[in-house]
Design a protein around this motif. Structure first.
Motif, short mmCIF file in Angstrom:
data_model
loop_
_atom_site.label_atom_id
_atom_site.label_comp_id
_atom_site.label_asym_id
_atom_site.label_seq_id
_atom_site.Cartn_x
_atom_site.Cartn_y
_atom_site.Cartn_z
N LEU A 19 56.97 8.47 31.45
CA LEU A 19 56.93 9.87 31.03
C LEU A 19 58.25 10.59 31.20
N ALA A 20 59.21 9.92 31.84
CA ALA A 20 60.57 10.47 31.89
C ALA A 20 61.28 10.25 30.56
N HIS A 21 60.70 9.40 29.69
CA HIS A 21 61.35 9.05 28.43
C HIS A 21 60.58 9.48 27.19
N ILE A 22 59.30 9.84 27.35
CA ILE A 22 58.47 10.16 26.18
C ILE A 22 57.51 11.30 26.53
N PRO A 23 57.30 12.27 25.64
CA PRO A 23 56.36 13.36 25.91
C PRO A 23 54.94 12.81 26.11
N SER A 24 54.16 13.47 26.96
CA SER A 24 52.85 12.94 27.36
C SER A 24 51.90 12.74 26.18
N PHE A 25 51.79 13.73 25.28
CA PHE A 25 50.84 13.59 24.19
C PHE A 25 51.33 12.60 23.13
N ALA A 26 52.65 12.47 22.99
CA ALA A 26 53.18 11.44 22.11
C ALA A 26 52.84 10.06 22.66
N TYR A 27 52.97 9.92 23.98
CA TYR A 27 52.61 8.66 24.63
C TYR A 27 51.14 8.32 24.41
N LEU A 28 50.25 9.29 24.62
CA LEU A 28 48.81 9.04 24.45
C LEU A 28 48.48 8.69 23.00
N ALA A 29 49.10 9.39 22.06
CA ALA A 29 48.85 9.12 20.64
C ALA A 29 49.24 7.69 20.29
N LEU A 30 50.44 7.27 20.68
CA LEU A 30 50.93 5.93 20.34
C LEU A 30 50.14 4.86 21.08
N ARG A 31 49.77 5.14 22.32
CA ARG A 31 48.98 4.18 23.12
C ARG A 31 47.64 3.91 22.45
#
Length: 294
Positions: free
Chosen positions: A29-41
């Motif tokens: 999460l230091a490299h990617i926004p949280s909701f962007a991470y959840l969406a891609l995951r």
């Protein structure tokens, strides 16, 4: 070995996997926004499930579609509320309140469906709740907006556990898992673009974390949860999931964060871990005693 014991062991295994994800997500999460991470995951997880189990879509009907959509709202809502709540409250408050699903599940089950837990489960829930208090550092009782959002998140996760139990009695568990994950894969990009849009810069850390958490912590873990819950109770499921912060702590002790630092073991975390473990053993006692008698 009974089906319930096997199911509980499967749930314990995916709880361990989620424990690893704590450390991976903390670092990414230091490299990617949280909701962007959840969406891609969830997009990755959905693609994997559809590739492997697309034949299950032949069983699709209106009932399954509605069940899957409802579960996805609970799961996506729970995660979104938890992430948003972290902007306003402390990590320890968030961890403790979220983990209180171990208490909420038997209470909600008793109120909504008249499913009263047996005395072994009650003892287990009490021990686990006290253990969670110690392992998460307790809670600051200056209740704020973030704590309330996290409380709603815990309710969502509790309802998801309860309704998986109900829906797998009437619908194929694998199909439910595919639908739940796939709907989340549609919901999170909407949240990302509409509410919290930030661009993503891909690097090695982001890519391998997305692949691991998408494949193992989402596609595999939520599918195992949905299938295993057909053979155990919601209270047992919540009890086993209370081990997540214990596993998270264990891996945080050996895997450094982005600054090269690891967590430190304290008496509180040791005591909390022991109490949670004893709570799970207490909740399993009835099943174990029954197997021994047979």
């Amino acid at each position: 070995m009974s089906r319930q014991i096997k199911a509980d062991l499967c749930l314990l295994t995916i709880t361990l996997v989620w424990g690893v994800s704590f450390v991976l997500i903390r670092n990414v999460l230091a490299h990617i926004p949280s909701f962007a991470y959840l969406a891609l995951r969830f997009i990755i997880a959905s693609a994997i499930l559809l590739l492997l189990y697309h034949r299950k879509l032949k069983l699709l009907d209106t009932k399954a579609l509605l069940y899957g959509l409802f579960l996805s709202f609970l799961l996506a809502g729970g995660m979104a509320l938890q992430v948003t709540g972290l902007y306003y409250t402390t990590a320890s408050n968030s961890a403790f309140i979220t983990a209180l699903s171990v208490v909420f599940v038997p209470v909600i089950s008793a109120l909504m469906f008249k499913q009263k837990p047996d005395r072994y489960s009650v003892i287990g829930v009490i021990l686990a709740a006290i253990g969670l208090y110690f392992i998460t550092g307790g809670i600051n009782f200056n209740f704020n907006k973030g704590d309330f959002l996290t409380f709603l998140s815990a309710i969502c996760f509790s309802l998801q556990i309860i309704y998986i139990d109900k829906f797998t009695e009437k619908c194929d568990p694998l199909l439910l898992s595919i639908l739940q994950i796939s709907f989340c894969a549609l919901i999170y990009p909407v949240i990302w673009f509409a509410i919290d849009f930030q661009t993503v810069t891909f690097n090695v850390t982001v890519v391998y974390t997305l692949i691991i958490t998408g494949a193992l912590c989402t596609a595999l873990a939520y599918t195992v949860q949905t299938v295993a819950q057909k053979h155990t109770t919601p209270t047992h499921t919540a009890m086993i999931f209370s081990m997540e912060p214990v596993f998270g702590l264990f891996f945080a002790l050996i895997i450094p964060d982005s600054m090269g630092m690891t967590e430190k073991l304290t008496m509180n975390t040791v005591l909390g871990s022991i109490l949670i473990f004893l709570g799970i053993m207490a909740s399993e006692a009835k099943t174990i005693f029954r197997e021994v008698r047979e």
